[in-house]
Design a protein around this motif. Structure first.
Motif, PDB file in Angstrom:
ATOM      1  N   UNK A 152       0.852  -1.156  -0.048  1.00 62.58           N
ATOM      2  CA  UNK A 152      -0.042   0.052  -0.026  1.00 62.58           C
ATOM      3  C   UNK A 152       0.898   1.254   0.073  1.00 62.58           C
ATOM      4  N   UNK A 153       1.882   1.130  -0.836  1.00 68.74           N
ATOM      5  CA  UNK A 153       2.859   2.398  -0.663  1.00 68.74           C
ATOM      6  C   UNK A 153       2.245   3.716  -0.966  1.00 68.74           C
ATOM      7  N   UNK A 154       1.124   3.823  -2.005  1.00 71.07           N
ATOM      8  CA  UNK A 154       0.527   5.157  -2.560  1.00 71.07           C
ATOM      9  C   UNK A 154      -0.259   5.430  -1.154  1.00 71.07           C
ATOM     10  N   UNK A 155      -1.213   4.607  -0.556  1.00 69.38           N
ATOM     11  CA  UNK A 155      -1.960   4.987   0.709  1.00 69.38           C
ATOM     12  C   UNK A 155      -0.820   5.506   1.439  1.00 69.38           C
ATOM     13  N   UNK A 156       0.169   4.673   1.991  1.00 69.18           N
ATOM     14  CA  UNK A 156       1.091   5.151   3.137  1.00 69.18           C
ATOM     15  C   UNK A 156       1.674   6.406   2.761  1.00 69.18           C
ATOM     16  N   UNK A 157       2.153   6.823   1.505  1.00 68.86           N
ATOM     17  CA  UNK A 157       2.627   8.158   1.151  1.00 68.86           C
ATOM     18  C   UNK A 157       1.552   9.194   1.429  1.00 68.86           C
ATOM     19  N   UNK A 158       0.383   8.939   0.927  1.00 74.49           N
ATOM     20  CA  UNK A 158      -0.894   9.948   1.285  1.00 74.49           C
ATOM     21  C   UNK A 158      -0.966  10.162   2.656  1.00 74.49           C
ATOM     22  N   UNK A 159      -0.794   9.203   3.557  1.00 73.68           N
ATOM     23  CA  UNK A 159      -1.083   9.496   4.953  1.00 73.68           C
ATOM     24  C   UNK A 159      -0.076  10.065   5.682  1.00 73.68           C
ATOM     25  N   UNK A 160       1.080   9.839   4.993  1.00 71.89           N
ATOM     26  CA  UNK A 160       2.401  10.635   5.602  1.00 71.89           C
ATOM     27  C   UNK A 160       2.334  12.017   5.315  1.00 71.89           C
ATOM     28  N   UNK A 161       1.631  12.392   4.207  1.00 66.18           N
ATOM     29  CA  UNK A 161       1.657  13.824   3.718  1.00 66.18           C
ATOM     30  C   UNK A 161       0.584  14.493   4.712  1.00 66.18           C
ATOM     31  N   UNK A 162      -0.617  13.678   4.718  1.00 68.28           N
ATOM     32  CA  UNK A 162      -1.662  14.156   5.605  1.00 68.28           C
ATOM     33  C   UNK A 162      -1.369  14.503   6.770  1.00 68.28           C
ATOM     34  N   UNK A 163      -0.452  13.545   7.538  1.00 67.12           N
ATOM     35  CA  UNK A 163      -0.310  13.703   8.869  1.00 67.12           C
ATOM     36  C   UNK A 163       1.205  14.057   9.158  1.00 67.12           C
ATOM     37  N   UNK A 247       8.333   4.037  -3.913  1.00 67.49           N
ATOM     38  CA  UNK A 247       7.429   4.861  -2.960  1.00 67.49           C
ATOM     39  C   UNK A 247       7.981   5.483  -2.105  1.00 67.49           C
ATOM     40  N   UNK A 248       9.133   5.064  -1.593  1.00 64.02           N
ATOM     41  CA  UNK A 248       9.951   5.958  -0.591  1.00 64.02           C
ATOM     42  C   UNK A 248      10.659   7.123  -1.156  1.00 64.02           C
ATOM     43  N   UNK A 249      11.152   7.003  -2.714  1.00 63.93           N
ATOM     44  CA  UNK A 249      11.875   8.080  -3.188  1.00 63.93           C
ATOM     45  C   UNK A 249      11.408   8.694  -4.538  1.00 63.93           C
ATOM     46  N   UNK A 250       9.928   8.127  -4.871  1.00 63.65           N
ATOM     47  CA  UNK A 250       9.248   8.821  -5.791  1.00 63.65           C
ATOM     48  C   UNK A 250      10.059   8.683  -7.201  1.00 63.65           C
ATOM     49  N   UNK A 251      10.727   7.409  -7.512  1.00 62.83           N
ATOM     50  CA  UNK A 251      11.184   7.106  -8.628  1.00 62.83           C
ATOM     51  C   UNK A 251      10.530   5.804  -9.496  1.00 62.83           C
ATOM     52  N   UNK A 252      10.575   6.340 -10.591  1.00 57.88           N
ATOM     53  CA  UNK A 252       9.769   5.185 -11.390  1.00 57.88           C
ATOM     54  C   UNK A 252      10.594   4.024 -11.725  1.00 57.88           C
ATOM     55  N   UNK A 253       9.881   2.770 -11.728  1.00 54.55           N
ATOM     56  CA  UNK A 253      10.739   1.645 -11.711  1.00 54.55           C
ATOM     57  C   UNK A 253      11.894   1.351 -12.892  1.00 54.55           C
ATOM     58  N   UNK A 254      11.779   1.915 -14.102  1.00 54.88           N
ATOM     59  CA  UNK A 254      12.531   2.292 -15.078  1.00 54.88           C
ATOM     60  C   UNK A 254      14.003   2.848 -14.506  1.00 54.88           C
ATOM     61  N   UNK A 255      13.763   3.522 -13.647  1.00 50.18           N
ATOM     62  CA  UNK A 255      14.790   4.263 -13.210  1.00 50.18           C
ATOM     63  C   UNK A 255      15.708   3.653 -12.010  1.00 50.18           C
ATOM     64  N   UNK A 256      15.104   2.325 -11.853  1.00 53.12           N
ATOM     65  CA  UNK A 256      15.720   1.534 -10.486  1.00 53.12           C
ATOM     66  C   UNK A 256      16.283   0.470 -11.005  1.00 53.12           C
ATOM     67  N   UNK A 257      17.802   0.514 -10.930  1.00 53.44           N
ATOM     68  CA  UNK A 257      18.691  -0.688 -11.626  1.00 53.44           C
ATOM     69  C   UNK A 257      19.159  -1.490 -10.482  1.00 53.44           C
ATOM     70  N   UNK A 258      18.695  -2.844 -10.584  1.00 51.09           N
ATOM     71  CA  UNK A 258      19.078  -3.835  -9.605  1.00 51.09           C
ATOM     72  C   UNK A 258      20.511  -4.246 -10.276  1.00 51.09           C
ATOM     73  N   UNK A 259      21.374  -4.356  -9.284  1.00 46.13           N
ATOM     74  CA  UNK A 259      22.772  -4.721  -9.612  1.00 46.13           C
ATOM     75  C   UNK A 259      23.095  -5.680  -8.495  1.00 46.13           C
ATOM     76  N   UNK A 260      23.402  -7.008  -8.967  1.00 43.95           N
ATOM     77  CA  UNK A 260      24.001  -7.988  -8.263  1.00 43.95           C
ATOM     78  C   UNK A 260      25.436  -7.693  -7.870  1.00 43.95           C
ATOM     79  N   UNK A 261      25.563  -7.792  -6.214  1.00 41.22           N
ATOM     80  CA  UNK A 261      26.821  -7.543  -5.789  1.00 41.22           C
ATOM     81  C   UNK A 261      27.100  -8.374  -4.536  1.00 41.22           C
TER      82      UNK A 261
END
Ligand code: NAD
Ligand code: MG
Length: 409
Positions: A152-163, A247-261
């Motif tokens: 529920x990332x979207x819901x949580x973000x909305x509540x965090x903003x509201x409160x 949801x935490x950083x407001x970044x779309x998935x195309x801009x999140x690169x998983x790198x195995x390390x």
């Protein structure tokens, strides 16, 4: 504090703060008996001049909860599974500690006026209601329970903003991203989300056919609870972390690169518009992000191990393989579809994770069952809180139908 019930408890209010609490940050730990919870208590013990454990909670491990309560003297403890209320109450009868039981009590205890920060270190969907209760009560959240953001990332973000409530990430990757963003005002070009690759990183598909729970529970770098350890082996954990990062950083998935390390030294990084990359590095130790979430914006002294630059052999990086680790692809797909789809994936994953642990489904079957559940569960484009509750139930039922029932094991 406004707690009326937990039917089994006679206590209606929490004891007054008394001698304790003077200027110390009062922390509620949801899930204090787990891997994150016990490490959080180590941090509190090491900085008793700064922090106090105000509330401790557990699901079933009442003996450890009682032991922790005896040591940290919180104002209240909650045991979610009501079966264990009596033994817990008896064990703490000589102490001024309120004892509550049940899932509702978890939501009520986090609302107390005295609480300054809530660490959500429970596992799974069960973390959602108390996290929402804490946000509604205006409590800053130290977020370990990533499933809350997945569902529920979207819901949580909305509540965090509201409160007007901040979320301080505890997940090591998100803490690293958060730290890389400190002082920055420019937008993120890309997030580099590192992954250890888990114990099966080098396994072929044929080898993955026959891996056992015992093999999956041996994580190369991190000592964590069973659920997240299995999720790490399937790389669903990394999929969830992509959703969490969105949801935490407001970044779309195309801009999140998983790198195995595989060495888990670079905990994650952020790339900016000028090509500069900032990363946070360190010895893998969850107490570092836990402590920072507690002390932010300050950093406190610690005696944790330091990186030794001259014995570190090499740091390596690989592309993730979503053919062998399909759960990662399914998590991205759920984000693409949006709505309640990540909630469906989370619920199905909780079922298959447990089923795999109990020998009721095979390793590679986990992704098949999740995919089937994604196709069959009711899709809702803009879910409400009640929709999430219903989706979680429906998806669990659909996924459970595809695993062997317990009696077959
Ligand atoms: P764990 O299984 O070791 O501990 C879970 C804790 O939550 C226990 O105290 C348990 O009693 C409690 N709990 C479990 N189910 C509950 C329920 N239904 N109701 C109330 N309490 C319940 O798990 P963990 O490894 O500490 O992970 C906790 C959370 O932190 C998870 O969401 C996980 O993804 C996240 N996380 C963990 C790590 C890690 O290193 N362990 C790292 C990053 C994120
Ligand atoms: Mg992580």
């Amino acid at each position: 504090m406004n707690i009326q019930h937990s039917q089994q408890s006679k206590v209606t209010t929490l004891p007054l703060k008394g001698e304790r609490g003077g200027g110390l940050k009062q922390i509620a730990i949801l899930g204090s008996t787990g891997s994150i919870g016990t490490q959080a208590l180590q941090v509190i013990a090491a900085h008793a001049d700064r922090f106090e454990a105000r509330i401790l909670t557990a699901n079933r491990r009442w003996e450890l909860l009682a032991e922790q309560a005896r040591k940290f003297l919180p104002a209240a403890v909650v045991i979610a599974d009501e079966t264990y209320y009596e033994p817990l109450r008896t064990a703490l009868a000589d102490l001024p500690i309120a004892v509550y039981a049940g899932a509702d009590a978890l939501c009520q205890v986090v609302e107390g006026d005295e609480i300054d920060l809530v660490l959500t270190a429970m596992v799974g969907f069960a973390g959602l209601p108390p996290t929402i209760a804490a946000i509604r009560a205006g409590k800053p959240i130290a977020l370990a329970n990533k499933e809350t953001m997945v569902v529920a990332g979207e819901l949580i973000n909305g509540l965090c903003q509201q409160f007007q409530v901040p979320i301080l990430p505890v997940d090591s990757e998100h803490s690293a991203i958060f730290q890389s963003l400190m002082g920055e005002v420019s937008p993120i070009e890309k997030i580099i989300l590192t992954a250890s690759g888990g114990p099966f990183r080098t396994f072929t598909r044929e080898q993955l056919e026959s891996v056992t729970p015992a093999m999956a529970l041996k994580h190369p770098n991190w000592d964590m609870g069973a659920k997240i350890t299995i999720d790490s082996a399937s790389m669903m954990n990394k999929g969830f972390e992509v959703i969490e990062a969105k949801w935490l950083f407001g970044v779309e998935p195309e801009k999140i690169q998983v790198v195995v390390h595989p060495q888990s030294v670079v905990h994650s990084a952020v790339q900016f518009a000028d090509g500069a990359v900032k990363a946070q590095l360190g010895v893998p130790d969850m107490r570092v992000p836990i402590q920072l979430a507690f002390s932010f914006p300050e950093r406190l002294q610690s005696d944790f191990d330091r990186l030794d630059w001259f014995t570190m052999h090499s740091l390596t990086f690989e592309r993730p393989d979503t053919d062998r680790f399909r759960c990662l692809a399914l998590a991205y797909e759920s984000l693409r579809q949006g709505g309640n789809m990540p909630c469906i994936v989370n619920a199905a994953n909780e079922i298959v994770n447990r089923a795999f642990l109990e020998g009721r489904c095979r390793f590679l079957q986990m992704a098949d069952i999740i995919e089937q559940t994604m196709q069959r569960a009711t899709f809702i484009k803009t879910p409400t809180y009640e929709d999430y509750l219903a989706t979680d139930k429906e998806a669990r039922r659909i996924a459970a139908e595809q695993t062997l029932p317990s009696k077959f094991v």
